[in-house]
Enzyme design. Structure first.
Site, PDB file in Angstrom:
ATOM      1  N   ASP A  42       1.054  -1.060  -0.097  1.00  0.00           N
ATOM      2  CA  ASP A  42       0.060   0.026   0.086  1.00  0.00           C
ATOM      3  C   ASP A  42       1.014   1.257  -0.001  1.00  0.00           C
ATOM      4  O   ASP A  42       2.098   1.249   0.317  1.00  0.00           O
ATOM      5  CB  ASP A  42      -0.906   0.000   1.255  1.00  0.00           C
ATOM      6  CG  ASP A  42      -1.790   1.181   1.298  1.00  0.00           C
ATOM      7  OD1 ASP A  42      -2.704   1.391   0.367  1.00  0.00           O
ATOM      8  OD2 ASP A  42      -1.752   1.980   2.101  1.00  0.00           O
ATOM      9  N   SER A  43       0.347   2.408  -0.466  1.00  0.00           N
ATOM     10  CA  SER A  43       0.984   3.808  -0.246  1.00  0.00           C
ATOM     11  C   SER A  43       1.301   3.944   1.098  1.00  0.00           C
ATOM     12  O   SER A  43       2.254   4.802   1.373  1.00  0.00           O
ATOM     13  CB  SER A  43       0.209   4.781  -0.989  1.00  0.00           C
ATOM     14  OG  SER A  43      -1.141   4.906  -0.299  1.00  0.00           O
ATOM     15  N   TYR A  76      -0.316   8.338  -2.562  1.00  0.00           N
ATOM     16  CA  TYR A  76      -0.364   8.274  -4.094  1.00  0.00           C
ATOM     17  C   TYR A  76      -1.287   8.961  -4.776  1.00  0.00           C
ATOM     18  O   TYR A  76      -1.302   9.292  -6.017  1.00  0.00           O
ATOM     19  CB  TYR A  76      -0.426   6.646  -4.191  1.00  0.00           C
ATOM     20  CG  TYR A  76       0.719   6.182  -4.056  1.00  0.00           C
ATOM     21  CD1 TYR A  76       1.962   6.358  -3.527  1.00  0.00           C
ATOM     22  CD2 TYR A  76       1.029   4.535  -4.341  1.00  0.00           C
ATOM     23  CE1 TYR A  76       2.955   5.774  -3.086  1.00  0.00           C
ATOM     24  CE2 TYR A  76       2.080   3.774  -4.265  1.00  0.00           C
ATOM     25  CZ  TYR A  76       3.026   4.416  -3.643  1.00  0.00           C
ATOM     26  OH  TYR A  76       4.175   3.492  -3.259  1.00  0.00           O
ATOM     27  N   GLY A  77      -2.630   9.380  -4.318  1.00  0.00           N
ATOM     28  CA  GLY A  77      -3.739   9.819  -4.841  1.00  0.00           C
ATOM     29  C   GLY A  77      -3.809  10.728  -5.932  1.00  0.00           C
ATOM     30  O   GLY A  77      -3.937  10.795  -6.995  1.00  0.00           O
ATOM     31  N   CYS A  84      -3.988  -0.861  -2.263  1.00  0.00           N
ATOM     32  CA  CYS A  84      -4.117   0.568  -2.571  1.00  0.00           C
ATOM     33  C   CYS A  84      -4.862   0.661  -3.846  1.00  0.00           C
ATOM     34  O   CYS A  84      -4.626   0.037  -4.737  1.00  0.00           O
ATOM     35  CB  CYS A  84      -2.588   1.153  -2.654  1.00  0.00           C
ATOM     36  SG  CYS A  84      -3.057   2.837  -3.255  1.00  0.00           S
ATOM     37  N   ASN A  85      -5.944   1.422  -3.734  1.00  0.00           N
ATOM     38  CA  ASN A  85      -6.884   1.185  -4.962  1.00  0.00           C
ATOM     39  C   ASN A  85      -6.199   2.235  -6.030  1.00  0.00           C
ATOM     40  O   ASN A  85      -6.310   1.984  -7.048  1.00  0.00           O
ATOM     41  CB  ASN A  85      -8.153   2.455  -4.359  1.00  0.00           C
ATOM     42  CG  ASN A  85      -9.131   1.403  -3.761  1.00  0.00           C
ATOM     43  OD1 ASN A  85     -10.053   0.784  -4.196  1.00  0.00           O
ATOM     44  ND2 ASN A  85      -8.909   1.452  -2.402  1.00  0.00           N
ATOM     45  N   THR A  86      -5.421   3.405  -5.717  1.00  0.00           N
ATOM     46  CA  THR A  86      -4.672   4.181  -6.737  1.00  0.00           C
ATOM     47  C   THR A  86      -3.879   3.324  -7.201  1.00  0.00           C
ATOM     48  O   THR A  86      -3.294   3.474  -8.660  1.00  0.00           O
ATOM     49  CB  THR A  86      -3.955   5.378  -6.051  1.00  0.00           C
ATOM     50  OG1 THR A  86      -5.046   6.099  -5.126  1.00  0.00           O
ATOM     51  CG2 THR A  86      -3.446   6.344  -7.064  1.00  0.00           C
ATOM     52  N   GLU A 138      -6.118  11.152   8.069  1.00  0.00           N
ATOM     53  CA  GLU A 138      -4.588  11.046   8.544  1.00  0.00           C
ATOM     54  C   GLU A 138      -4.595  12.168   9.519  1.00  0.00           C
ATOM     55  O   GLU A 138      -3.524  12.469  10.295  1.00  0.00           O
ATOM     56  CB  GLU A 138      -3.872  11.347   7.167  1.00  0.00           C
ATOM     57  CG  GLU A 138      -3.948  10.224   6.287  1.00  0.00           C
ATOM     58  CD  GLU A 138      -2.493   9.829   5.564  1.00  0.00           C
ATOM     59  OE1 GLU A 138      -2.072  10.878   5.243  1.00  0.00           O
ATOM     60  OE2 GLU A 138      -2.749   8.683   4.818  1.00  0.00           O
ATOM     61  N   CYS A 184     -11.224   3.528  -1.870  1.00  0.00           N
ATOM     62  CA  CYS A 184     -10.104   4.053  -1.150  1.00  0.00           C
ATOM     63  C   CYS A 184      -9.745   3.405  -0.008  1.00  0.00           C
ATOM     64  O   CYS A 184     -10.843   3.376   0.917  1.00  0.00           O
ATOM     65  CB  CYS A 184     -10.131   5.417  -1.181  1.00  0.00           C
ATOM     66  SG  CYS A 184      -8.807   6.330  -0.182  1.00  0.00           S
ATOM     67  N   THR A 185      -8.678   3.057   0.334  1.00  0.00           N
ATOM     68  CA  THR A 185      -8.343   2.286   1.629  1.00  0.00           C
ATOM     69  C   THR A 185      -8.937   3.208   2.919  1.00  0.00           C
ATOM     70  O   THR A 185      -9.055   2.681   3.846  1.00  0.00           O
ATOM     71  CB  THR A 185      -6.600   2.242   1.801  1.00  0.00           C
ATOM     72  OG1 THR A 185      -6.196   3.370   1.691  1.00  0.00           O
ATOM     73  CG2 THR A 185      -6.452   1.175   1.055  1.00  0.00           C
ATOM     74  N   HIS A 186      -8.837   4.346   2.839  1.00  0.00           N
ATOM     75  CA  HIS A 186      -9.143   5.216   4.052  1.00  0.00           C
ATOM     76  C   HIS A 186     -10.696   5.186   4.241  1.00  0.00           C
ATOM     77  O   HIS A 186     -10.942   5.761   5.416  1.00  0.00           O
ATOM     78  CB  HIS A 186      -8.700   6.586   3.938  1.00  0.00           C
ATOM     79  CG  HIS A 186      -6.997   6.539   4.101  1.00  0.00           C
ATOM     80  ND1 HIS A 186      -6.314   5.815   3.519  1.00  0.00           N
ATOM     81  CD2 HIS A 186      -6.280   7.674   4.685  1.00  0.00           C
ATOM     82  CE1 HIS A 186      -5.030   5.976   3.657  1.00  0.00           C
ATOM     83  NE2 HIS A 186      -4.905   7.157   4.632  1.00  0.00           N
TER      84      HIS A 186
HETATM   85  N1  I24 Z   1      -4.453   7.314   9.775  1.00  0.00           N
HETATM   86  C1  I24 Z   1      -3.919   7.197   8.621  1.00  0.00           C
HETATM   87  N2  I24 Z   1      -2.815   7.575   8.215  1.00  0.00           N
HETATM   88  C2  I24 Z   1      -2.044   8.519   9.228  1.00  0.00           C
HETATM   89  C3  I24 Z   1      -4.098   8.204  10.544  1.00  0.00           C
HETATM   90  C4  I24 Z   1      -2.909   8.771  10.428  1.00  0.00           C
HETATM   91  N3  I24 Z   1      -2.541   9.450  11.467  1.00  0.00           N
HETATM   92  C5  I24 Z   1      -3.575   9.160  12.398  1.00  0.00           C
HETATM   93  N4  I24 Z   1      -4.361   8.455  11.812  1.00  0.00           N
HETATM   94  N5  I24 Z   1      -1.108   9.299   8.991  1.00  0.00           N
HETATM   95  O1  I24 Z   1      -4.405   6.376   7.484  1.00  0.00           O
HETATM   96  C6  I24 Z   1      -0.373   8.998   7.842  1.00  0.00           C
HETATM   97  C7  I24 Z   1       1.226   9.467   8.040  1.00  0.00           C
HETATM   98  N6  I24 Z   1       2.177   8.384   8.372  1.00  0.00           N
HETATM   99  C8  I24 Z   1       3.362   8.774   8.795  1.00  0.00           C
HETATM  100  C9  I24 Z   1       4.326   7.617   9.333  1.00  0.00           C
HETATM  101  O2  I24 Z   1       3.438   6.652   9.929  1.00  0.00           O
HETATM  102  C10 I24 Z   1       2.285   6.414   9.634  1.00  0.00           C
HETATM  103  C11 I24 Z   1       1.684   7.237   9.135  1.00  0.00           C
HETATM  104  C12 I24 Z   1      -5.672   5.427   7.923  1.00  0.00           C
HETATM  105  C13 I24 Z   1      -5.254   4.283   8.682  1.00  0.00           C
HETATM  106  C14 I24 Z   1      -6.363   3.354   8.497  1.00  0.00           C
HETATM  107  C15 I24 Z   1      -6.001   1.903   9.314  1.00  0.00           C
HETATM  108  C16 I24 Z   1      -5.778   7.923  12.374  1.00  0.00           C
HETATM  109  C17 I24 Z   1      -5.860   6.562  12.698  1.00  0.00           C
HETATM  110  C18 I24 Z   1      -4.965   6.186  13.814  1.00  0.00           C
HETATM  111  C19 I24 Z   1      -5.122   4.767  14.090  1.00  0.00           C
HETATM  112  C20 I24 Z   1      -6.192   3.801  13.390  1.00  0.00           C
HETATM  113  C21 I24 Z   1      -6.761   4.268  12.383  1.00  0.00           C
HETATM  114  C22 I24 Z   1      -6.625   5.695  12.067  1.00  0.00           C
HETATM  115  F1  I24 Z   1      -4.106   6.772  14.520  1.00  0.00           F
HETATM  116  F2  I24 Z   1      -7.349   6.127  11.158  1.00  0.00           F
HETATM  117  N1  DGL Z   2      -4.036   4.211  -0.446  1.00  0.00           N
HETATM  118  C1  DGL Z   2      -4.717   4.930  -1.131  1.00  0.00           C
HETATM  119  C2  DGL Z   2      -5.921   4.412  -1.787  1.00  0.00           C
HETATM  120  O1  DGL Z   2      -6.400   3.510  -1.581  1.00  0.00           O
HETATM  121  C3  DGL Z   2      -5.141   6.225  -0.368  1.00  0.00           C
HETATM  122  C4  DGL Z   2      -3.982   7.047  -0.063  1.00  0.00           C
HETATM  123  C5  DGL Z   2      -3.235   7.530  -1.126  1.00  0.00           C
HETATM  124  O2  DGL Z   2      -3.525   8.685  -1.721  1.00  0.00           O
HETATM  125  O3  DGL Z   2      -2.142   7.198  -1.180  1.00  0.00           O
HETATM  126  O4  DGL Z   2      -6.102   5.167  -2.936  1.00  0.00           O
END
Ligand code: I24
Ligand code: DGL
Length: 264
Positions: free
Chosen positions: A9-10, A41-42, A72-74, A151, A183-185
């Protein structure tokens, strides 16, 4: 078979697929790469996403995997064909499973697809849906604000509801009975998304549907792991391990997960 299933995944978003895998196929070993250093990646170009995805697939192929899931969907949208051509193990993405789930669930054939700019631009969902149901009408919508809401951790707050409502405004006059979380998120925003769509719209998560395809491949090729002693998944990140580790702990409820740094 003892070799693990590879998942790429991205970033950390593909953990939504890993969660379903651990629930449904608990005996299967998993090795994951999240390209956190280059996430998201989006908004990136097709060429870049293809290159990065090939790098992750190559790294996992060198460790020995029995199959690969592009979570990753993208990345699936633009790189699945190229990855498949390069490797002899089975490779699946999240788009065909998501499309199949949606076509099965839809009564009218009107299907909305939510995804990143890259996924929507590629038309990969439209193509996958039309291959299964030529009469379908697809309503694609790029939601560039949704990944940042998750995020930033804002997805749990009331503010998220307003951003999701605004993001979905492009769909209000459309008639559809199924919406794909492409999308994964987006599974983390599912409640907000459902709240702003007509209540009879059914939401399909590509992450959930993909695990059924993984199971089919393992069974049909007879490569399941037939030992019920659990093995801990291994997670590689191209970014910092600390934040990655805390997200794995929180999301997958794994105590002291094995998180390692990797350079691609
Ligand atoms: N969720 C995602 N990405 C993040 C995040 C998040 N920060 C908080 N939460 N950060 O994706 C991306 C940046 N990187 C930096 C380096 O380390 C890793 C992250 C979604 C994840 C879906 C499983 C919110 C959060 C969390 C715990 C679980 C789920 C969640 F803190 F969405
Ligand atoms: N993992 C990407 C997807 O499912 C979402 C995050 C990104 O843009 O990289 O499209």
């Amino acid at each position: 078979m003892e070799a693990p299933i590879g998942v790429i995944d991205s970033g950390v978003g593909g953990l939504t697929v890993v969660k379903e895998l651990l629930n449904r196929l608990p005996n299967e070993p998993i090795v994951y790469i999240g390209d956190d250093a280059r996430c998201p990646y989006g908004p990136r170009s097709t060429q870049e996403v293809r290159k990065f995805t090939m790098e992750m697939a190559t790294a996992l192929s060198e460790t020995g995997i029995k199959m690969l899931v592009i979570a990753c969907n993208t990345a699936t949208a633009v790189a699945l064909d190229e990855v498949r051509e390069h490797f002899s193990f089975p490779v699946i993405g999240v788009i065909v499973p998501g499309a199949r789930g949606a076509v099965k669930a839809s009564k009218t054939g009107d299907i909305a697809v939510l995804g990143t700019v890259g996924t929507i631009k590629s038309h990969a969902y439209d193509d996958a849906i039309h291959a299964l149901l030529p009469s379908a009408t697809v309503h694609p919508l790029a939601c560039p604000d949704f990944v940042p809401i998750v995020e930033s951790g804002l997805y749990k707050s009331e503010n998220a509801s307003g951003i999701v409502k605004k993001g979905l405004a492009g769909l209000v006059v459309k008639d559809f009975d199924v919406a794909i979380l492409g999308c994964t998120h987006y599974p983390l925003l599912q409640n907000h998304i459902q709240a702003h769509l007509p209540s009879d719209v059914q939401i399909i998560s590509s992450a959930v549907e993909t695990v059924s395809d993984v199971e089919c491949i393992l069974v049909s090729r007879n490569i399941e792991r037939d030992d019920s002693r659990r093995v801990a998944p291994i997670f590689y990140t191209t970014g910092q391990t600390e934040q990655f580790l805390s997200i794995v702990e929180d999301w997958l409820a794994i105590d002291k997960p094995d998180v390692r740094h990797i350079i691609l």
